[in-house]
Structures are given as structure tokens and as C-alpha cells.
Enzyme design. Structure first.
Site, PDB file in Angstrom:
ATOM      1  N   LYS A 173     -22.309  43.369 -86.167  1.00  0.00           N
ATOM      2  CA  LYS A 173     -23.066  44.772 -86.036  1.00  0.00           C
ATOM      3  C   LYS A 173     -23.525  45.483 -87.392  1.00  0.00           C
ATOM      4  O   LYS A 173     -22.645  45.192 -88.467  1.00  0.00           O
ATOM      5  CB  LYS A 173     -22.167  45.625 -85.169  1.00  0.00           C
ATOM      6  CG  LYS A 173     -22.828  47.010 -84.942  1.00  0.00           C
ATOM      7  CD  LYS A 173     -22.081  48.066 -84.031  1.00  0.00           C
ATOM      8  CE  LYS A 173     -22.370  49.155 -83.425  1.00  0.00           C
ATOM      9  NZ  LYS A 173     -21.475  50.076 -82.577  1.00  0.00           N
ATOM     10  N   SER A 198     -23.308  51.843 -78.466  1.00  0.00           N
ATOM     11  CA  SER A 198     -24.137  51.793 -79.657  1.00  0.00           C
ATOM     12  C   SER A 198     -24.479  50.120 -80.127  1.00  0.00           C
ATOM     13  O   SER A 198     -25.258  49.812 -80.723  1.00  0.00           O
ATOM     14  CB  SER A 198     -23.918  52.501 -80.989  1.00  0.00           C
ATOM     15  OG  SER A 198     -22.575  52.165 -81.327  1.00  0.00           O
ATOM     16  N   SER A 229     -18.556  52.099 -77.173  1.00  0.00           N
ATOM     17  CA  SER A 229     -19.951  51.522 -77.856  1.00  0.00           C
ATOM     18  C   SER A 229     -19.896  49.816 -77.823  1.00  0.00           C
ATOM     19  O   SER A 229     -20.830  49.307 -77.976  1.00  0.00           O
ATOM     20  CB  SER A 229     -20.173  51.679 -79.192  1.00  0.00           C
ATOM     21  OG  SER A 229     -20.872  52.798 -79.190  1.00  0.00           O
TER      22      SER A 229
HETATM   23  N1  GLN Z   1     -22.097  57.062 -77.049  1.00  0.00           N
HETATM   24  C1  GLN Z   1     -21.092  57.305 -77.675  1.00  0.00           C
HETATM   25  C2  GLN Z   1     -21.598  58.387 -78.829  1.00  0.00           C
HETATM   26  O1  GLN Z   1     -22.481  58.426 -78.880  1.00  0.00           O
HETATM   27  C3  GLN Z   1     -20.068  56.148 -78.218  1.00  0.00           C
HETATM   28  C4  GLN Z   1     -20.686  55.777 -79.469  1.00  0.00           C
HETATM   29  C5  GLN Z   1     -19.476  54.717 -79.996  1.00  0.00           C
HETATM   30  O2  GLN Z   1     -18.711  54.060 -79.319  1.00  0.00           O
HETATM   31  N2  GLN Z   1     -19.932  54.385 -81.307  1.00  0.00           N
HETATM   32  O3  GLN Z   1     -20.866  58.816 -79.674  1.00  0.00           O
END
Ligand code: GLN
Length: 448
Positions: free
Chosen positions: A54, A129, A153
Site C-alpha cells: 500500500k 482505503s 481499511s
Molecule cells: N473508512 C475509514 C475512514 O475513512 C477508515 C479508514 C482506514 O481504516 N484507514 O477513516
């Protein structure tokens, strides 16, 4: 040959999926050749395996953007600790994967560079994400990717793409070299097609690191130890709040069926309550955004990446670089976080959220006094359409209602495939007690 084939195959699939920001072809082939020449011992089971990373994990001399214009040209001068471990186990990083900008989002639509598609249906989001990580693995481009999980995410994109994703216990995997979002919540973890691959990958990246102040000294077992162990006598809890309204009926059915499978394997499954989990989303968006507003101060147009050319003063450098370099969602979080931390609002927002976090942690603690494992859905719905939720942040935020409490409590959480709805995969979430990943892999393997 494996790495050559990986790139050839990847290039056929990638145009439809758009999961990579940067490919690392030349260096990957060099590494593969070096492994061929020097040979590796048999215990080195991951040697030569292609892995995707990532793009918020820093990689020495390899572009690391966090999917932000702010870091469009950032080539780190060091490796994250997980990258050192990837190299120690002789895995071969084939490229950097797309994501929501600075890991803020749940659909990978917040990337500055491209929008990744779901591996099962390219009109749907891959989740986020870590959407690039999940879609690249699920579409068969690579067997293994690293993602990060602050509020879901790793697990949500794993669920949306029908693969296995593990967010380890907070402190299990070093965060050194992970571009920070919410430092008290962030964890790196593996996304794979099988449970065993996942356990092997976690073996490789776990362990104490003096360079991460919140790294744990807890011993790292071999996470494949219990894979074949019987489920006889395992006590599993199913929180009733996790099957509440808001969760699609077909997802509820799939989870109840999974509960029956565990029963047929000799486990007991009983209903429990996590009464404060419904406040998780509200507390998370205060805490994560507050930490983000602080962590993102370092992007000032001077130290890293993008610098505005349209400046007449020092203040312009800061203001214009940040205004032009950050996307809308990142700005929304910075404003929300700065507001929650500001004098006069701190007690009403940040402090309250921290108190709610303690209540959520205590809910889990009570359940784990009597049970070995918690199961539930990973997400309330299957993958939604591209463009469907991106203009509605609150709806987007509620996607994480079932994963966020796990980060707030620092627990390990995992998603594995448990069925389909409308031809899209459904994720089963397993939640373990602190450092109980072995038990989770045991249950996941028996289910698989
Ligand atoms: N969707 C969540 C956010 O927007 C989690 C994101 C994540 O785990 N990095 O914060």
C-alpha cells in the site's frame, strides 16, 4: 520466471482494475535474479513471492505518495520496518498500491491518481482505503499485499473483494515508516486469498520494534501453529448489535449460517451484547480526525513533496501548498480534527470521544472474559457502485460501523469470505482478544 510471469499477467489485468500507482519492475527482477543466484534455505518459505505494498508504507528509493498530490514526487530515503522484514524474508515488492488519500475513505475514490475497481464487478468500488491492495490480490495479480487499517481499511476492502484480510492487534506490527493517519488506531496487516498465506505473511511482518514507541514486546508465535486444531469447545460470541437494522438481510443470513458451521465443527456460539458499539463511528471520527490534524501538520510545502509555485510570502507557501496539495476529504478531516481539539471544544468533543472509547474497550473486555472469539459481519452492505456514496461523507462513514470499534479497542480483527449477495462477496468478521491472532486463524482455517 515467477516475477516475469507476475508482471506479464499483472499487465493484462491491471488496465481493468487500476490497483497500482507505481510498478517496481526493474528492481523486482533484479531481486529475483539475486535470489536465484544465492539460493535460499528451505525454511525461507516466502522467498521469491511477489508482494504489493500500500502506498502509505514508505519504501526506500521507490515513490511513496499516500495517493496524495502532496506527495506526488516523494521518494523516501529509508524503508519502513515492515519493508525491512519483507526484504529479510526475501519477498519481492512488485509495486505500490492505490488507496484513499492518506487512508481517509472507504472506496479508494479519494485517490489523487486513479479509481480502483472491484475485482468482481468493475462498476463497483473495491472498498477502501486499502482498495488497491484488495483488488490486486482478488483479481489474481499478486498473491499477497500489505494494507493498513485505522477504522476498517483492511477488513472492508477484503470483504468487498472476497479475500482474507487481517488487522493485527495494535502494537503487533511496527508502524515505523507508515505515513501516520490516526496513530493510536493505525495497524499494518496482510491481505491474501487464503488463511494460511495470511498467517505466514503475519509471521514475517510482526514483532517488537524499538523505532515504534507503541510496539509491543509480546512474543510472536508461529501463526500457523493452530491451523489444524479442532474447534471443539471453542466459545464464540455473536453480538446482537452486529445483526441490527442497517445490516442487509442476506449478510445477516450468511453470518448466521457461518455460526451454524462453527457449531457443526464443535464450537458453541451464543448471543452477547456490545452496548456502546453504536457510538463507535461518532467517537472514531473525532479521535481519528484529531490525530490526523496533528499528524498532517508536517506537510508544509517545505519538508516533503508538493510546493505551490503561486507564492509571495512564507505564509503563502504553507497555505497554498496545503490548499492545492490536499484533497477535499483530507481537508474535511483536518478541519474536523482541529475544531475538536481547539480550546473551548476539547472537553465537549475530544475528551468525550476518548471516554466513549474506554466504554467500548470495556464492552469487549467483558465479552472476552467468557468467550474466545467474536463473530459478525464485516460490513452492513456488499460493495456499492462507483460514484454512489462519494458525495455523501456521512453515509460513507457509516460503512465502518462494524469495524471501527475493533480499532478503538486495539483488538485484532479479520475478514474472510462467507458467501455472496447479488454476485458480490460477503465478509465474515472475526474479532479476537488482544494478541489472540492464533485463535482467529484457527477458526478462519476451519471455516475456509
Ligand atoms: N473508512 C475509514 C475512514 O475513512 C477508515 C479508514 C482506514 O481504516 N484507514 O477513516
Amino acid at each position: 520466471e515467477l516475477i516475469q510471469e507476475t508482471f506479464a499477467h499483472l499487465k493484462e489485468i491491471e488496465p481493468e482494475i487500476d490497483s497500482f500507482i507505481t510498478l517496481n519492475e526493474e528492481k523486482a527482477l533484479e531481486m529475483a535474479r539475486a535470489i536465484d543466484e544465492k539460493g535460499v534455505s528451505e525454511e525461507n518459505i516466502l522467498a521469491g513471492l511477489p508482494i504489493g505494498i500500500k502506498d502509505n508504507i514508505v519504501t526506500k528509493d521507490l515513490l511513496t505518495t499516500a495517493a496524495s498530490k502532496m506527495l506526488y514526487n516523494f521518494e523516501p530515503i529509508y524503508d519502513a520496518t515492515v519493508m525491512e522484514k519483507v526484504h529479510q524474508s526475501n519477498m519481492i515488492p512488485v509495486g505500490k498500491l492505490n488507496m484513499d488519500e492518506f487512508a481517509m475513505g472507504g472506496s479508494t475514490e479519494n485517490s489523487y491518481f486513479k479509481t480502483t475497481k472491484n475485482a468482481w464487478d468493475t462498476s463497483k468500488v473495491p472498498g477502501g482505503s486499502s482498495g488497491g491492495s484488495a483488488a490486486a490480490v482478488a483479481s489474481g495479480q499478486i498473491p499477497l499485499a500489505l494494507g493498513t487499517d485505522t477504522g476498517g481499511s483492511i477488513r472492508q476492502p477484503a470483504a468487498f473483494n472476497g479475500i482474507v484480510g487481517m488487522k493485527p492487534t495494535y502494537g503487533r506490527v511496527s508502524r515505523f515508516g507508515l505515513i501516520a493517519f490516526g496513530s493510536s488506531l493505525d495497524q499494518i496487516g496482510p491481505l491474501t486469498r487464503t488463511v494460511k498465506d495470511n498467517a505466514l505473511a503475519l509471521n514475517a511482518i510482526s514483532g517488537y520494534d524499538a523505532k515504534d514507541g507503541t510496539s509491543s514486546g509480546q512474543a510472536v508465535p508461529d501463526f500457523t501453529n493452530n491451523l489444524e486444531k479442532s474447534m471443539e469447545g471453542m466459545k464464540i460470541a455473536l453480538p446482537k448489535e452486529y445483526l441490527d437494522k442497517g445490516v442487509d438481510d442476506e449478510i445477516k443470513d450468511a453470518v448466521l449460517k457461518a455460526a451454524d458451521t462453527f457449531r457443526s465443527l464443535g464450537a458453541t456460539v451464543e448471543e452477547v451484547s456490545l452496548p456502546h458499539s453504536k457510538y463507535g463511528v461518532a467517537a472514531y471520527y473525532i479521535i481519528a480526525s484529531s490525530e490526523a490534524s496533528s499528524n498532517l501538520q508536517r506537510f508544509d510545502g517545505i519538508r516533503y513533496g508538493y510546493r505551490s509555485e503561486n507564492v509571495a510570502s512564507l505564509e503563502d507557501v504553507y497555505v497554498n501548498s496545503r490548499s492545492e496539495g490536499f484533497g477535499d476529504e483530507v481537508k474535511r478531516r483536518i478541519m474536523l480534527g482541529t475544531f475538536s481539539l481547539s480550546a473551548g471544544y476539547f472537553d465537549a468533543f475530544f475528551k468525550k470521544a476518548a471516554q466513549v472509547r474506554t466504554l467500548i474497550r470495556q464492552d469487549f473486555k467483558k465479552v472476552f472474559a467468557d468467550y474466545d472469539l467474536i463473530i459478525g459481519p464485516t460490513t452492513p452492505t456488499v460493495a456499492f457502485g462507483l460514484g454512489e456514496e462519494i458525495d455523501d461523507p456521512v453515509t460513507m462513514y457509516t460503512n465502518d460501523v462494524l469495524t471501527i470499534p475493533v480499532n478503538l479497542a486495539g483488538l485484532p480483527g479479520m475478514s474472510l469470505p462467507c458467501g455472496f449477495s447479488n454476485n458480490l462477496p460477503i465478509g465474515l468478521q472475526l474479532i479476537g482478544d488482544r494478541f489472540a491472532e492464533e485463535t482467529m486463524y484457527q477458526a478462519a482455517y476451519s471455516f475456509e
